[in-house]
Write an enzyme that holds these catalytic residues in place. Structure first.
Site, PDB file in Angstrom:
ATOM      1  N   SER A  45       0.829  -1.208   0.000  1.00  0.00           N
ATOM      2  CA  SER A  45       0.000   0.000   0.000  1.00  0.00           C
ATOM      3  C   SER A  45       0.861   1.255   0.000  1.00  0.00           C
ATOM      4  O   SER A  45       0.493   2.260  -0.615  1.00  0.00           O
ATOM      5  CB  SER A  45      -0.967  -0.006   1.178  1.00  0.00           C
ATOM      6  OG  SER A  45      -0.283  -0.167   2.395  1.00  0.00           O
ATOM      7  N   GLU A  46       2.034   1.224   0.687  1.00  0.00           N
ATOM      8  CA  GLU A  46       2.983   2.333   0.593  1.00  0.00           C
ATOM      9  C   GLU A  46       4.420   1.833   0.693  1.00  0.00           C
ATOM     10  O   GLU A  46       4.696   0.821   1.360  1.00  0.00           O
ATOM     11  CB  GLU A  46       2.752   3.377   1.705  1.00  0.00           C
ATOM     12  CG  GLU A  46       1.634   4.354   1.444  1.00  0.00           C
ATOM     13  CD  GLU A  46       0.389   4.028   2.223  1.00  0.00           C
ATOM     14  OE1 GLU A  46      -0.653   4.661   1.961  1.00  0.00           O
ATOM     15  OE2 GLU A  46       0.440   3.133   3.082  1.00  0.00           O
ATOM     16  N   THR A  47       5.289   2.568   0.033  1.00  0.00           N
ATOM     17  CA  THR A  47       6.740   2.387   0.131  1.00  0.00           C
ATOM     18  C   THR A  47       7.345   3.745   0.470  1.00  0.00           C
ATOM     19  O   THR A  47       6.971   4.763  -0.121  1.00  0.00           O
ATOM     20  CB  THR A  47       7.320   1.862  -1.186  1.00  0.00           C
ATOM     21  OG1 THR A  47       6.773   0.564  -1.459  1.00  0.00           O
ATOM     22  CG2 THR A  47       8.837   1.757  -1.126  1.00  0.00           C
TER      23      THR A  47
END
Length: 294
Positions: A45-47
């Site tokens: 979902s996020e990096t």
């Protein structure tokens, strides 16, 4: 070039639960296109990409990407990265306080790490308060969108509304846990928004809520834990709950429907009937580390 990365599970004390996060620690020299490509490769979902701070008194500058685009701020990347950066310090086990530079401003963090170096807990204070962006879409239309009945939309005095803290959300109250679990992932009518569903948690005490968040526009069909949405939810509570002056602790449970239970601690500070501060907190544990060759 070899670059270190670490993956963590955030808003949980258990590995393989919560919300997965990838953090690239040696991000200098990567341009925006390369960061976006790496985020697509991790497909979480996020990096997060960690860069030197613009001001020496801060711990780091962060850039945060979903598989589809960059975000000015996100909660689980802030918590996970704060824990990881604190673990890099030689005095592990002590509480650490520092600022992280993000797209919405300086995010003050306080972190307590585990002595064995496997994780910790972090909390951060929002540098800005949630904005009320107007009423939400028609409840009947939302019910059709989510595969629910019209009577499933709404709980107590709550009605659909829109709130933002950088990222924006259409916030949809639903009548029961059964309706929450039955909702099908969908894109919010406003294409810029995440779709945040919530209902009172019958197993909790005080201000306890169960939630889900859908954001296909960000490349995330459903998110196991969304700190930015929890931050926006502070605005929902101010709008619909009779909260008096003082400090209010709110428990948010997310990710149950995905088999990745997550616990988010939300705290509101209210004075003279107005929201004065919002804090988000939670745990994070390290899952893996490695080398990225880009």
């Amino acid at each position: 070039m070899a670059r270190r990365f670490v993956t963590l599970d955030v808003f949980t004390e258990q590995r393989l639960a919560g919300n997965p996060l990838a953090v690239v620690l040696d991000a200098e020299g990567l341009d925006t296109a390369a960061m976006q490509a790496v985020a697509r490769e991790f497909n979480l979902s996020e990096t997060v990409f960690v860069l030197p701070p613009r001001e020496a008194r801060h711990r780091a500058s962060l850039r945060i990407f979903t598989p589809a685009r960059e975000l000015p701020f996100a909660g689980h990347p802030t918590v996970g990265t704060a824990v990881l950066l604190a673990l890099q310090d030689p005095t592990r086990g002590d509480a650490r306080a520092f600022g992280l530079e993000e797209g919405i401003g300086i995010v003050p963090c306080v972190v307590e790490t585990l002595a064995d170096g496997t994780g910790g807990r972090a909390r951060f204070r929002l540098p800005l308060l949630p904005d009320y962006l107007g009423p939400g879409p028609d409840p009947a239309a939302l019910a059709r969108l989510l595969g629910l009945e019209p009577g499933d939309i709404g709980t107590g005095r709550h009605a659909p509304s829109r709130h933002g803290v950088g990222p924006t959300f259409t916030c949809v109250p639903v009548a029961s846990i059964a309706a929450l679990d039955a909702a099908r992932p969908a894109q919010a009518p406003d294409p810029a928004d995440g779709l945040y569903l919530y209902t009172p948690d019958p197993e909790g005490t005080g201000q306890s809520w169960r939630v889900r968040m859908f954001a296909p526009n960000l490349g995330v069909s459903e998110d196991p834990a969304t700190g930015s949405a929890a931050s926006a939810f502070a605005g929902v509570l101010m709008q619909f709950e009779a909260l008096g002056d003082g400090t209010h602790d709110v428990a948010i449970r997310q990710g149950e429907a995905m088999g990745r239970p997550s616990d988010i601690a939300l705290q509101l500070t209210i004075a003279a009937g107005a929201l004065q501060g919002v804090e988000i907190g939670g745990a994070a544990v390290i899952l893996s580390d490695g080398t990225l060759h880009v």
